[in-house]
Design a protein around this motif. Structure first.
Motif, PDB file in Angstrom:
ATOM      1  N   SER A 157       0.827  -1.174   0.015  1.00  0.00           N
ATOM      2  CA  SER A 157      -0.215  -0.111  -0.039  1.00  0.00           C
ATOM      3  C   SER A 157       0.917   1.322  -0.032  1.00  0.00           C
ATOM      4  O   SER A 157       1.983   1.294   0.390  1.00  0.00           O
ATOM      5  CB  SER A 157      -0.772  -0.041   1.461  1.00  0.00           C
ATOM      6  OG  SER A 157      -0.061   0.342   2.332  1.00  0.00           O
ATOM      7  N   ARG A 158       0.304   2.370  -0.382  1.00  0.00           N
ATOM      8  CA  ARG A 158       1.033   3.622  -0.293  1.00  0.00           C
ATOM      9  C   ARG A 158       1.434   4.144   1.103  1.00  0.00           C
ATOM     10  O   ARG A 158       2.858   4.410   1.430  1.00  0.00           O
ATOM     11  CB  ARG A 158       0.112   4.731  -0.760  1.00  0.00           C
ATOM     12  CG  ARG A 158      -0.046   4.881  -2.313  1.00  0.00           C
ATOM     13  CD  ARG A 158      -0.967   6.064  -2.583  1.00  0.00           C
ATOM     14  NE  ARG A 158      -0.285   7.250  -2.451  1.00  0.00           N
ATOM     15  CZ  ARG A 158      -1.006   7.982  -1.591  1.00  0.00           C
ATOM     16  NH1 ARG A 158      -2.235   7.854  -0.984  1.00  0.00           N
ATOM     17  NH2 ARG A 158      -0.596   9.319  -1.206  1.00  0.00           N
ATOM     18  N   GLU A 159       0.715   3.605   2.014  1.00  0.00           N
ATOM     19  CA  GLU A 159       1.070   3.912   3.621  1.00  0.00           C
ATOM     20  C   GLU A 159       2.160   3.274   3.937  1.00  0.00           C
ATOM     21  O   GLU A 159       2.991   3.599   4.854  1.00  0.00           O
ATOM     22  CB  GLU A 159      -0.251   3.859   4.571  1.00  0.00           C
ATOM     23  CG  GLU A 159       0.221   4.438   5.896  1.00  0.00           C
ATOM     24  CD  GLU A 159      -1.273   4.140   6.658  1.00  0.00           C
ATOM     25  OE1 GLU A 159      -0.958   4.787   7.787  1.00  0.00           O
ATOM     26  OE2 GLU A 159      -2.086   3.660   6.371  1.00  0.00           O
ATOM     27  N   GLN A 163       5.941   4.306   5.044  1.00  0.00           N
ATOM     28  CA  GLN A 163       6.228   3.814   6.377  1.00  0.00           C
ATOM     29  C   GLN A 163       7.772   3.480   6.231  1.00  0.00           C
ATOM     30  O   GLN A 163       8.654   3.554   6.887  1.00  0.00           O
ATOM     31  CB  GLN A 163       5.378   3.167   7.222  1.00  0.00           C
ATOM     32  CG  GLN A 163       4.114   3.793   7.490  1.00  0.00           C
ATOM     33  CD  GLN A 163       3.021   2.880   8.009  1.00  0.00           C
ATOM     34  OE1 GLN A 163       2.848   1.565   7.548  1.00  0.00           O
ATOM     35  NE2 GLN A 163       2.292   3.441   9.016  1.00  0.00           N
ATOM     36  N   GLN A 224       2.871  12.651   4.633  1.00  0.00           N
ATOM     37  CA  GLN A 224       2.040  12.030   4.028  1.00  0.00           C
ATOM     38  C   GLN A 224       1.335  10.764   4.864  1.00  0.00           C
ATOM     39  O   GLN A 224       0.067  10.372   4.811  1.00  0.00           O
ATOM     40  CB  GLN A 224       2.826  11.204   2.930  1.00  0.00           C
ATOM     41  CG  GLN A 224       3.027  12.200   1.884  1.00  0.00           C
ATOM     42  CD  GLN A 224       3.896  11.517   0.847  1.00  0.00           C
ATOM     43  OE1 GLN A 224       4.327  10.298   0.896  1.00  0.00           O
ATOM     44  NE2 GLN A 224       4.373  12.122  -0.455  1.00  0.00           N
ATOM     45  N   ILE A 225       2.201  10.352   5.902  1.00  0.00           N
ATOM     46  CA  ILE A 225       1.856   9.203   6.670  1.00  0.00           C
ATOM     47  C   ILE A 225       0.702   9.652   7.702  1.00  0.00           C
ATOM     48  O   ILE A 225      -0.407   9.023   7.704  1.00  0.00           O
ATOM     49  CB  ILE A 225       2.981   8.624   7.516  1.00  0.00           C
ATOM     50  CG1 ILE A 225       3.867   8.069   6.521  1.00  0.00           C
ATOM     51  CG2 ILE A 225       2.249   7.679   8.489  1.00  0.00           C
ATOM     52  CD1 ILE A 225       5.096   7.493   7.123  1.00  0.00           C
ATOM     53  N   MET A 228      -2.761   9.935   5.500  1.00  0.00           N
ATOM     54  CA  MET A 228      -3.008   8.571   5.238  1.00  0.00           C
ATOM     55  C   MET A 228      -3.636   7.889   6.322  1.00  0.00           C
ATOM     56  O   MET A 228      -4.650   7.168   6.450  1.00  0.00           O
ATOM     57  CB  MET A 228      -1.993   7.789   4.625  1.00  0.00           C
ATOM     58  CG  MET A 228      -1.823   8.177   3.275  1.00  0.00           C
ATOM     59  SD  MET A 228      -0.609   7.133   2.459  1.00  0.00           S
ATOM     60  CE  MET A 228       0.912   7.640   2.921  1.00  0.00           C
ATOM     61  N   SER A 229      -3.198   8.363   7.671  1.00  0.00           N
ATOM     62  CA  SER A 229      -3.792   7.597   8.976  1.00  0.00           C
ATOM     63  C   SER A 229      -5.122   8.208   9.266  1.00  0.00           C
ATOM     64  O   SER A 229      -5.733   7.630   9.991  1.00  0.00           O
ATOM     65  CB  SER A 229      -2.592   7.606  10.016  1.00  0.00           C
ATOM     66  OG  SER A 229      -2.193   8.954  10.445  1.00  0.00           O
ATOM     67  N   ASP A 280       0.834  -4.588   5.285  1.00  0.00           N
ATOM     68  CA  ASP A 280      -0.393  -3.687   5.258  1.00  0.00           C
ATOM     69  C   ASP A 280      -1.518  -4.327   6.227  1.00  0.00           C
ATOM     70  O   ASP A 280      -1.978  -5.443   6.048  1.00  0.00           O
ATOM     71  CB  ASP A 280      -0.644  -3.559   3.798  1.00  0.00           C
ATOM     72  CG  ASP A 280       0.464  -2.871   3.214  1.00  0.00           C
ATOM     73  OD1 ASP A 280       0.972  -1.987   3.546  1.00  0.00           O
ATOM     74  OD2 ASP A 280       0.681  -3.381   2.039  1.00  0.00           O
ATOM     75  N   SER A 316       1.254   4.418  13.688  1.00  0.00           N
ATOM     76  CA  SER A 316      -0.025   4.650  13.426  1.00  0.00           C
ATOM     77  C   SER A 316      -0.789   3.390  13.155  1.00  0.00           C
ATOM     78  O   SER A 316      -1.720   3.214  13.383  1.00  0.00           O
ATOM     79  CB  SER A 316      -0.101   5.682  12.036  1.00  0.00           C
ATOM     80  OG  SER A 316       0.557   5.106  11.018  1.00  0.00           O
ATOM     81  N   THR A 317       0.039   2.489  12.450  1.00  0.00           N
ATOM     82  CA  THR A 317      -0.535   1.163  12.073  1.00  0.00           C
ATOM     83  C   THR A 317      -0.546   0.251  13.543  1.00  0.00           C
ATOM     84  O   THR A 317      -1.695  -0.369  13.566  1.00  0.00           O
ATOM     85  CB  THR A 317       0.295   0.358  10.932  1.00  0.00           C
ATOM     86  OG1 THR A 317       0.294   1.205   9.962  1.00  0.00           O
ATOM     87  CG2 THR A 317      -0.375  -0.933  10.934  1.00  0.00           C
TER      88      THR A 317
END
Length: 470
Positions: A157-159, A163, A224-225, A228-229, A280, A316-317
């Motif tokens: 994924s982009r995130e 990361q 960006q992160i 996205m979060s 992801d 964040s994940t």
């Protein structure tokens, strides 16, 4: 240099100091293939590596297990492991990690095996990396760089990609190397496009320019992160407002988390016998045996000494764990050191605010391949546990019942007449609560159910109480 089939002789007091501190081969680490054509094919695409570790504490079995895990990491990254070496020391050498004399021995092993890379089982300082490379004459990387490389290969994924890139740049920043003090490699004056006053002078050295660009890129990635979060936080908030219970699957890498998710939900998540196959986060819906809906999320796998850069980048994940109502902590029952896996994961939990307070079920997986004595030992040590096999389905039914008992309780029992134009509330009761009975009458639907507080308030606003017939 001597060959040994095990490390136990380190503990023999009769060996002299030099002998006990020598580099020693660990049996069973080589992944060279016997079929010549296949070897030639793999040599075209795989790096040929020698592993080296420093054993400073614990038992010889602990040291072997750590190097075996490094072998799995190297293979996951696409390497061909030629040799594994361990040295017994009180602490790693501050200059070359294994000491100058042993570095020369390592160079001989590299030359004899034809290796092009040395992987060290620890995080090396920039100075250690540089001096060891200068001695062995091939590329040297440490455990942290290896794990970061695997994450980079598996992020989809982009995130996830952002990361991993952020973690890699955090690792790279202090390890940028100059050109031995040669300040002619710099950007300034005409090289920078400047002419005349203000355009001359030394400008930025190349390494300073690299550092500035990396800092700028890191700042952009962090933004960006964060953006996205936000969308994941919105989805998480929506689930919390609707009070759909959230279950998170966490555990050591390759413990079978994705297989368990597939078994519970039927989701087509990638299942691969490799470390860090899942990076992801995957969120799916599932139902308990009583029909209650909950969300279940698969998370990135943990590993011993998980690089701090990764923990920070994936924070964040990982916060999915702290926001959950229940953690399914999956451990590989067939692994040589399952207790070590449990401890390593809990060490990461301790860095995530609130994660240690979430109720936890220890799911001992791979029961079909595990020794019964090991399963019994873990079960005695872990208060809330269940033994399953995600591959065969053994114990999954009991796990689902246990999940239902551990989820937040439905503490409002109602018996209401709901108008037909609010059938959406009946649907929500089916999804979010436990429906005991439904009767359709002329004025609407008589709903008898157990529900959570938020849904109870909405039902009470539109429904009329009715007496239950015993």
């Amino acid at each position: 240099m001597h060959e040994y089939s095990a490390l136990d002789e380190f503990e023999n007091g009769d060996m002299d100091l030099e002998e006990r501190q020598a580099l020693r081969r660990v049996a069973g680490l080589s992944t060279e293939l016997q079929d010549v054509s296949e070897v030639e094919y793999r040599q075209l695409r795989l790096e040929r590596v020698v592993l080296v570790g420093v054993w400073t504490s614990g038992t010889s079995t602990d040291a072997e297990n750590s190097l075996q895990e490094l072998r799995l990491l190297a293979e996951t990254a696409g390497s061909l492991v030629l040799e594994g070496l361990i040295q017994r020391r009180q602490f790693p050498d501050p200059a070359t990690y294994i000491g100058s004399g042993k570095a020369l021995e390592l160079r001989d092993v590299v030359e004899a095996t034809g290796a092009d890379t040395v992987i060290c089982d620890g995080e090396l300082s920039p100075g250690q990396l540089r001096q060891l490379e200068e001695t062995v004459k091939v590329k040297v990387i440490d455990r942290t760089a290896l794990i970061l490389d695997i994450f980079a290969q598996h992020a989809k994924s982009r995130e996830g990609k952002a990361q991993v890139e952020l973690a890699q740049l955090q690792y790279l920043m202090p390890r940028l190397r100059g050109w031995g003090g040669n300040l002619s490699r710099q950007v300034g004056g005409r090289a920078a496009g400047g002419v005349g006053i203000g355009g001359r002078g030394p400008g930025e050295t190349k390494i300073e320019l690299d550092r500035r660009r990396i800092r700028e890129r890191m700042a952009k990635l962090r933004r960006q992160i964060k953006d996205m979060s936000t969308s994941r936080d919105t989805m998480r908030g929506r689930r919390q407002r609707r009070e759909v219970p959230a279950v998170v699957i966490a555990g050591y890498t390759n413990a079978g988390k994705s297989s368990l998710l597939n078994r519970i939900t039927g989701a087509g998540v990638l299942v691969e016998d490799a470390l860090f196959a899942t990076l992801d986060p995957t969120v799916r819906r599932a139902r308990t045996p009583e029909g209650r809906v909950f969300t279940i999320a698969d998370t990135v796998g943990f590993v011993r000494h998980l690089p701090t850069q990764l923990v920070e980048a994936f924070r964040s994940t990982l916060e999915e764990v702290a926001d959950a109502d229940l953690i399914l902590h999956v451990v590989d029952g067939s692994h040589p050191d399952p207790e070590g896996q449990l401890a390593a994961v809990r060490e990461v939990f301790a860095t995530i605010e609130g994660a240690s307070d979430v109720p936890e079920i220890v799911v001992i997986n791979k029961a079909d391949a595990a020794d019964q004595e090991v399963l019994d030992r873990i079960a005695r040590r872990e208060r809330d546990n269940i033994v399953v096999s995600a591959r065969t389905g053994t114990g999954i039914g009991e796990l689902m019942e246990l999940i239902e008992r551990r989820m937040p309780q439905l503490d409002h029992e109602i018996s209401l007449l709901i108008p037909y134009d609010r059938s959406d509330l009946i649907s929500r009761a089916h999804k979010e609560g436990e429906v005991i009975s439904v009767d359709h009458v002329a004025d609407g639907t008589i709903l008898h159910a157990r529900v959570l507080p938020s849904l109870h308030q909405e039902l009470a606003r539109v429904g009329k109480p009715v007496e239950r017939v015993a």
